[in-house]
Design an enzyme around this catalytic site. Structure first.
Site, PDB file in Angstrom:
ATOM      1  N   ASP A  47       0.670  -1.267   0.024  1.00 22.52           N
ATOM      2  CA  ASP A  47       0.042   0.153  -0.012  1.00 22.52           C
ATOM      3  C   ASP A  47       0.866   1.120   0.081  1.00 22.52           C
ATOM      4  O   ASP A  47       1.774   1.480   0.963  1.00 22.52           O
ATOM      5  CB  ASP A  47      -0.953   0.007   1.252  1.00 22.52           C
ATOM      6  CG  ASP A  47      -1.733   1.196   1.212  1.00 22.52           C
ATOM      7  OD1 ASP A  47      -3.181   1.288   1.080  1.00 22.52           O
ATOM      8  OD2 ASP A  47      -1.098   2.322   1.870  1.00 22.52           O
ATOM      9  N   TYR A  52       3.022   9.890  -0.515  1.00 22.80           N
ATOM     10  CA  TYR A  52       4.134   9.490   0.209  1.00 22.80           C
ATOM     11  C   TYR A  52       5.500   9.800  -0.542  1.00 22.80           C
ATOM     12  O   TYR A  52       6.663   9.443  -0.385  1.00 22.80           O
ATOM     13  CB  TYR A  52       3.990   7.741   0.116  1.00 22.80           C
ATOM     14  CG  TYR A  52       2.896   7.372   1.099  1.00 22.80           C
ATOM     15  CD1 TYR A  52       1.998   8.366   1.768  1.00 22.80           C
ATOM     16  CD2 TYR A  52       2.303   5.988   1.078  1.00 22.80           C
ATOM     17  CE1 TYR A  52       0.894   7.933   2.335  1.00 22.80           C
ATOM     18  CE2 TYR A  52       1.237   5.692   1.865  1.00 22.80           C
ATOM     19  CZ  TYR A  52       0.491   6.750   2.497  1.00 22.80           C
ATOM     20  OH  TYR A  52      -0.538   6.088   3.258  1.00 22.80           O
ATOM     21  N   LYS A  77      -2.962   5.997  -3.992  1.00 30.53           N
ATOM     22  CA  LYS A  77      -4.171   6.858  -3.661  1.00 30.53           C
ATOM     23  C   LYS A  77      -3.774   8.208  -4.509  1.00 30.53           C
ATOM     24  O   LYS A  77      -2.771   8.574  -4.703  1.00 30.53           O
ATOM     25  CB  LYS A  77      -4.164   7.087  -2.227  1.00 30.53           C
ATOM     26  CG  LYS A  77      -4.114   5.861  -1.256  1.00 30.53           C
ATOM     27  CD  LYS A  77      -4.022   6.277   0.187  1.00 30.53           C
ATOM     28  CE  LYS A  77      -3.744   5.014   0.890  1.00 30.53           C
ATOM     29  NZ  LYS A  77      -2.214   4.583   1.049  1.00 30.53           N
ATOM     30  N   HIS A 110      -7.627   9.883  -1.273  1.00 29.53           N
ATOM     31  CA  HIS A 110      -6.772   9.781   0.176  1.00 29.53           C
ATOM     32  C   HIS A 110      -7.600  10.263   1.333  1.00 29.53           C
ATOM     33  O   HIS A 110      -7.665   9.834   2.461  1.00 29.53           O
ATOM     34  CB  HIS A 110      -5.434  10.543  -0.076  1.00 29.53           C
ATOM     35  CG  HIS A 110      -4.583  10.098   0.803  1.00 29.53           C
ATOM     36  ND1 HIS A 110      -3.032   9.979   0.506  1.00 29.53           N
ATOM     37  CD2 HIS A 110      -4.490   9.373   2.172  1.00 29.53           C
ATOM     38  CE1 HIS A 110      -2.285   9.479   1.387  1.00 29.53           C
ATOM     39  NE2 HIS A 110      -3.142   9.285   2.375  1.00 29.53           N
TER      40      HIS A 110
END
Length: 291
Positions: A47, A52, A77, A110
């Site tokens: 994930d 990120y 996401k 998200h």
């Protein structure tokens, strides 16, 4: 290595491994090592998120693993600064390119920042086109899902939310079950910030079963029917986090009831109804204030 991680069936029939590896706040080197160790240990579910800033590293790690793509379940996401149909399509294609993949297993909105309905419209079309095997949301409360469903033609298949013994989200958990939406937990161990692993109840159960406190908590999630994505950059903990399926390691109803008493509505991340956070998050992309 063969994996003994069970699968959960989504509303559309897609099967998702019940335990995955989260890579929030991992730099590229950490991602390469952690994904390598995870796949070697039996993980098949990774994930990540555009927020990120490590999708490319995840893609490199997947390729280096040598595992056939069809055996992996990959989630990413779309962040809150991406709003609108065309922008969502472009962001999806960017993430797919960074990951080096032809399709995604799961794509999530998200956070429920304003305008998420247009993100969802684009995701529905990507899903219908076969580019995504399943679509869902993250950090959505029941009222956000109800708002989404006013315009959606496909219901979310997953809601990924902060969940741990100090934030059990029991009402939302029951709502998701009623709507046939899989409850997926981020920070299932409280992100190491709330010290739930040090709680006396958890420690007592760990001693009872000869397991670590973290394993007791993760087993609690499993028995609630959640998908969990614990994060670790340590090889031994990555292995420990899937050592949950011993024939003698089932929490009793009494054990589950004891853990239920720990719920204190204690968050480690932002509240999805925090409008100030949601508004700010549409214009920034730093990694210090959200999950």
């Amino acid at each position: 290595m063969a994996t003994n991680i069970p699968y959960i069936e989504l509303a559309n029939g897609v099967m998702v491994p019940q335990v995955g590896l989260g890579v929030f706040r991992m730099d590229d080197d950490q991602v390469l090592d952690s994904v390598k160790w995870a796949i070697e240990s039996g993980y098949r579910h990774i994930d990540t998120a555009s927020f990120y800033d490590n999708e490319e590293a995840v893609g490199k790690a997947i390729k280096a693993s040598g595992i056939d793509r069809k055996y992996l379940f990959i989630t990413t996401k779309v962040w809150n600064n991406i709003r609108g149909y065309d922008e969502t399509i472009a962001q999806f294609n960017n993430s797919l390119q960074k990951l080096g993949l032809d399709y995604l297993d799961l794509y999530l909105i998200h956070w429920p920042a304003a305008g998420f309905e247009e993100n969802w419209r684009a995701m529905e079309d990507l899903y219908k086109a076969g580019k995504i095997r399943a679509i869902g949301v993250s950090n959505f409360k029941a009222h956000h899902i109800e708002q989404l469903m006013k315009t959606a033609t496909i219901a979310p298949m997953v809601d990924q939310i902060e969940t741990h013994p100090y934030l059990q989200e029991t009402d939302l958990h029951e709502y998701l079950q009623e709507k046939h939406i899989v409850h997926e937990s981020w920070s299932p161990l409280g992100a190491g910030l709330n010290k739930v692993v040090d709680n006396p109840v958890i420690k007592e159960l760990a001693e009872k079963y000869g397991k670590s406190p973290a394993q007791v908590i993760l087993r609690w999630h499993i028995q609630r029917g959640e998908v969990i994505i614990p994060k670790s950059t340590h090889e031994n903990r990555i292995k420990e986090n899937i050592d949950l399926f011993d024939y003698h390691f089932d929490l009793t109803a009494e054990d589950m009831a004891k853990i239920a008493t720990l719920d204190s509505d204690q968050r480690v991340g932002a509240d999805p109804d925090d409008q100030e956070f949601l508004e700010k998050s549409t214009t920034y992309t730093n990694q210090n204030n959200a999950k």
